[in-house]
Design a protein around this motif. Sequence first.
Motif, PDB file in Angstrom:
ATOM      1  N   ASP A  56       0.811  -1.215   0.000  1.00  0.00           N
ATOM      2  CA  ASP A  56       0.000   0.000   0.000  1.00  0.00           C
ATOM      3  C   ASP A  56       0.844   1.265   0.000  1.00  0.00           C
ATOM      4  O   ASP A  56       0.555   2.215  -0.706  1.00  0.00           O
ATOM      5  CB  ASP A  56      -0.934   0.024   1.214  1.00  0.00           C
ATOM      6  N   THR A  57       1.885   1.277   0.830  1.00  0.00           N
ATOM      7  CA  THR A  57       2.727   2.459   0.959  1.00  0.00           C
ATOM      8  C   THR A  57       3.994   2.287   0.133  1.00  0.00           C
ATOM      9  O   THR A  57       4.774   1.372   0.389  1.00  0.00           O
ATOM     10  CB  THR A  57       3.124   2.665   2.438  1.00  0.00           C
ATOM     11  N   PRO A  58       4.219   3.143  -0.861  1.00  0.00           N
ATOM     12  CA  PRO A  58       5.433   2.994  -1.666  1.00  0.00           C
ATOM     13  C   PRO A  58       6.691   3.413  -0.885  1.00  0.00           C
ATOM     14  O   PRO A  58       6.649   4.327  -0.065  1.00  0.00           O
ATOM     15  CB  PRO A  58       5.190   3.934  -2.850  1.00  0.00           C
ATOM     16  N   LEU A  59       7.767   2.706  -1.137  1.00  0.00           N
ATOM     17  CA  LEU A  59       9.075   3.028  -0.566  1.00  0.00           C
ATOM     18  C   LEU A  59      10.095   3.050  -1.693  1.00  0.00           C
ATOM     19  O   LEU A  59       9.911   2.382  -2.722  1.00  0.00           O
ATOM     20  CB  LEU A  59       9.483   1.982   0.475  1.00  0.00           C
ATOM     21  N   PRO A  60      11.196   3.781  -1.534  1.00  0.00           N
ATOM     22  CA  PRO A  60      12.206   3.857  -2.599  1.00  0.00           C
ATOM     23  C   PRO A  60      12.734   2.488  -3.047  1.00  0.00           C
ATOM     24  O   PRO A  60      13.032   2.294  -4.224  1.00  0.00           O
ATOM     25  CB  PRO A  60      13.319   4.696  -1.956  1.00  0.00           C
ATOM     26  N   ILE A  61      12.812   1.525  -2.140  1.00  0.00           N
ATOM     27  CA  ILE A  61      13.360   0.212  -2.481  1.00  0.00           C
ATOM     28  C   ILE A  61      12.486  -0.539  -3.484  1.00  0.00           C
ATOM     29  O   ILE A  61      12.955  -1.431  -4.193  1.00  0.00           O
ATOM     30  CB  ILE A  61      13.586  -0.635  -1.198  1.00  0.00           C
ATOM     31  N   ASP A  62      11.205  -0.151  -3.579  1.00  0.00           N
ATOM     32  CA  ASP A  62      10.281  -0.823  -4.485  1.00  0.00           C
ATOM     33  C   ASP A  62      10.802  -0.842  -5.924  1.00  0.00           C
ATOM     34  O   ASP A  62      10.522  -1.782  -6.664  1.00  0.00           O
ATOM     35  CB  ASP A  62       8.899  -0.171  -4.452  1.00  0.00           C
ATOM     36  N   ARG A 111      10.889  -4.075   3.875  1.00  0.00           N
ATOM     37  CA  ARG A 111      10.200  -4.382   2.619  1.00  0.00           C
ATOM     38  C   ARG A 111      10.805  -5.590   1.915  1.00  0.00           C
ATOM     39  O   ARG A 111      10.083  -6.431   1.383  1.00  0.00           O
ATOM     40  CB  ARG A 111      10.253  -3.150   1.715  1.00  0.00           C
ATOM     41  N   VAL A 112      12.123  -5.702   1.902  1.00  0.00           N
ATOM     42  CA  VAL A 112      12.777  -6.779   1.150  1.00  0.00           C
ATOM     43  C   VAL A 112      12.353  -8.172   1.630  1.00  0.00           C
ATOM     44  O   VAL A 112      11.977  -9.013   0.806  1.00  0.00           O
ATOM     45  CB  VAL A 112      14.316  -6.605   1.160  1.00  0.00           C
ATOM     46  N   PRO A 113      12.376  -8.462   2.938  1.00  0.00           N
ATOM     47  CA  PRO A 113      11.956  -9.817   3.348  1.00  0.00           C
ATOM     48  C   PRO A 113      10.519 -10.143   2.940  1.00  0.00           C
ATOM     49  O   PRO A 113      10.242 -11.256   2.491  1.00  0.00           O
ATOM     50  CB  PRO A 113      12.092  -9.788   4.875  1.00  0.00           C
ATOM     51  N   LEU A 114       9.624  -9.173   3.056  1.00  0.00           N
ATOM     52  CA  LEU A 114       8.223  -9.395   2.667  1.00  0.00           C
ATOM     53  C   LEU A 114       8.100  -9.625   1.162  1.00  0.00           C
ATOM     54  O   LEU A 114       7.322 -10.467   0.713  1.00  0.00           O
ATOM     55  CB  LEU A 114       7.358  -8.205   3.085  1.00  0.00           C
TER      56      LEU A 114
END
Length: 167
Positions: free
Chosen positions: A6-12, A41-44
């Motif tokens: 839902d929430t974008p992050l730079p790592i996306d 975010r990466v593990p998910l």
Amino acid sequence: MPRSFDTPLPIDAVLDDLARTLDGHNAAVLVAPPGAGKTTRVPLALLDAPWVRDKKIIVLEPRRIAARASAERMAHTLGEKVGETVGYRVRFGSKVSRATRIEVVTEGIFSRQILDDPELNGVAAVLFDEFHERSLDADLGLALARDAQTGLRDDLRILVMSATLDG
């Protein structure tokens, strides 16, 4: 393809590339600025990778507070409580269950885990977070994980994540 959030992050922006890299290789280094989303975010995003199947992802954190906080954040992102899909193991406490697929552990806990089970049975990947902080436990954990990977488990994925390492 990694799951969406839902929430974008730079790592996306690099999650698809990271998933493809780990599909074809058993080791990688991820360098991204602080706050990009490496830890939570990466593990998910990797959880649904075909090579994970019904195995766990272990995420190493240098401190107990960071381990608990990142487990809480990931569980919250999934709309769950800690100890369900995401749990943690730290000195003096743990919240894990049979359903736990991502375990956030401190580096000392991981050293004991891999010494007790050198093959890391049931583990798909080990993610070394904040590796630039360098410690004896982190270095030992990486050496033991690489030893397991090269001698016992070529399917074990190792991902080193840092804000400042030269990738």
